[in-house]
Design an enzyme around this catalytic site. Structure first.
Site, PDB file in Angstrom:
ATOM      1  N   TYR A 192      39.928  42.348  40.947  1.00 25.84           N
ATOM      2  CA  TYR A 192      39.083  41.219  41.354  1.00 25.84           C
ATOM      3  C   TYR A 192      39.208  40.070  40.360  1.00 25.84           C
ATOM      4  O   TYR A 192      39.405  38.912  40.744  1.00 25.84           O
ATOM      5  CB  TYR A 192      37.633  41.680  41.461  1.00 25.84           C
ATOM      6  CG  TYR A 192      36.683  40.606  41.930  1.00 25.84           C
ATOM      7  CD1 TYR A 192      36.634  40.245  43.269  1.00 25.84           C
ATOM      8  CD2 TYR A 192      35.832  39.962  41.037  1.00 25.84           C
ATOM      9  CE1 TYR A 192      35.759  39.251  43.712  1.00 25.84           C
ATOM     10  CE2 TYR A 192      34.956  38.976  41.470  1.00 25.84           C
ATOM     11  CZ  TYR A 192      34.925  38.628  42.804  1.00 25.84           C
ATOM     12  OH  TYR A 192      34.060  37.644  43.235  1.00 25.84           O
ATOM     13  N   SER A 230      35.419  32.749  41.301  1.00 24.15           N
ATOM     14  CA  SER A 230      34.339  33.478  40.640  1.00 24.15           C
ATOM     15  C   SER A 230      34.445  33.244  39.141  1.00 24.15           C
ATOM     16  O   SER A 230      35.534  32.973  38.624  1.00 24.15           O
ATOM     17  CB  SER A 230      34.450  34.982  40.933  1.00 24.15           C
ATOM     18  OG  SER A 230      33.570  35.734  40.109  1.00 24.15           O
TER      19      SER A 230
END
Length: 262
Positions: free
Chosen positions: A166, A150
């Site tokens: 995350y 990501s």
């Protein structure tokens, strides 16, 4: 004789395992590989979601099937790998996509939630990659592993976004990709990462609600969010012989968000 571009991207006769493949980005990646000719094995935690996703793929003329597995659990990961090899034979393409996020300020982030995110987003990628390599790819001296990271793994978050676990996990995935590519290149196993930006999904629903879809789109130089086609091209490149000399790389698919400072 030099192959044509159509021949280089052709995945006919190849088999792909896609984790977290029942919806969202995983299903988009499964479509990309299947549309290029690969046979698809999907995995996620819920059978109804998998049944629906496989029906969608099959309606598009793709050879697809599914296995329920929780990629945060080592026993499930190893069962998934073994059952996949038993049912469809050697796996040519592994897409590590199953993931989780947790929103909380760093000072209040539950340790249990940190562990949950890390177990799925990093540990799960490692265990499945290792198992598939040892029981399939190394012996065949061939394979492509695609890790879904990501742009969150490239730095911190903007104000109002609290996803420390995350971000950390996706940063780890990027360097995991590079380290594994360096080590397994001698086996002709290529390892690359995709770094999506803002794509509508269940995982990003909280961010979209907190910041707003229009505000997120406005952050991108291209002025829009990712759609159901935007990951397909890069996935096909990494998986196919069109990318046979690419390994240890990551690429952001984010409309340009990651090139802007601040």
């Amino acid at each position: 004789m030099t192959r044509t571009i159509q021949q280089l991207f052709d995945l006919t006769g190849k088999t792909a395992l896609v984790t977290g493949g029942s919806r969202g980005l995983g299903l988009q990646l499964a479509h990309a590989l299947g549309e290029a000719g690969a046979k698809i094995m999907l995995s996620s935690r819920k059978a109804p979601d998998l049944e629906e996703a496989v029906a969608e793929l099959q309606a598009a003329g793709i050879d697809a099937r599914w296995i329920v597995a929780d990629c945060a659990r080592e026993e499930d990961i190893r069962r998934l790998a073994d059952e996949t090899l038993e049912r469809v034979g050697a796996v040519d393409i592994l897409v590590n996509n199953a993931g989780a996020a947790w929103g909380a300020p760093a000072e209040d982030h539950p340790v249990q939630a940190w562990d949950k995110v890390m177990d799925l987003n990093v540990r799960g990628y490692f265990i499945l990659s290792q198992h598939m390599a040892k029981h399939c790819m190394i012996g065949r001296r061939s394979g492509s592993i695609i890790n879904v990271a990501s742009i969150a793994g490239l730095g911190g978050n903007s104000k109002g976004m609290h996803t420390i676990a995350y971000n950390t996990s996706k940063g780890a995935v990027i360097n995991f990709t590079r380290a594994l590519a360096a080590e397994w290149g001698r086996y002709n196993i290529r390892v690359n990462a995709i770094c999506p930006g803002f794509f509508p999904s269940k995982m990003t629903a909280g961010t979209f609600k907190a910041i707003g879809e229009e505000a997120l789109a406005a952050r991108a130089p291209l002025g829009r969010l990712g759609d159901a086609e935007d990951l397909k091209g890069l996935c096909a490149l990494y998986a196919s012989d069109a990318g046979k000399h690419i390994t240890g790389q990551w690429l952001a698919v984010d409309g340009g968000v990651s090139v802007i400072k601040g």
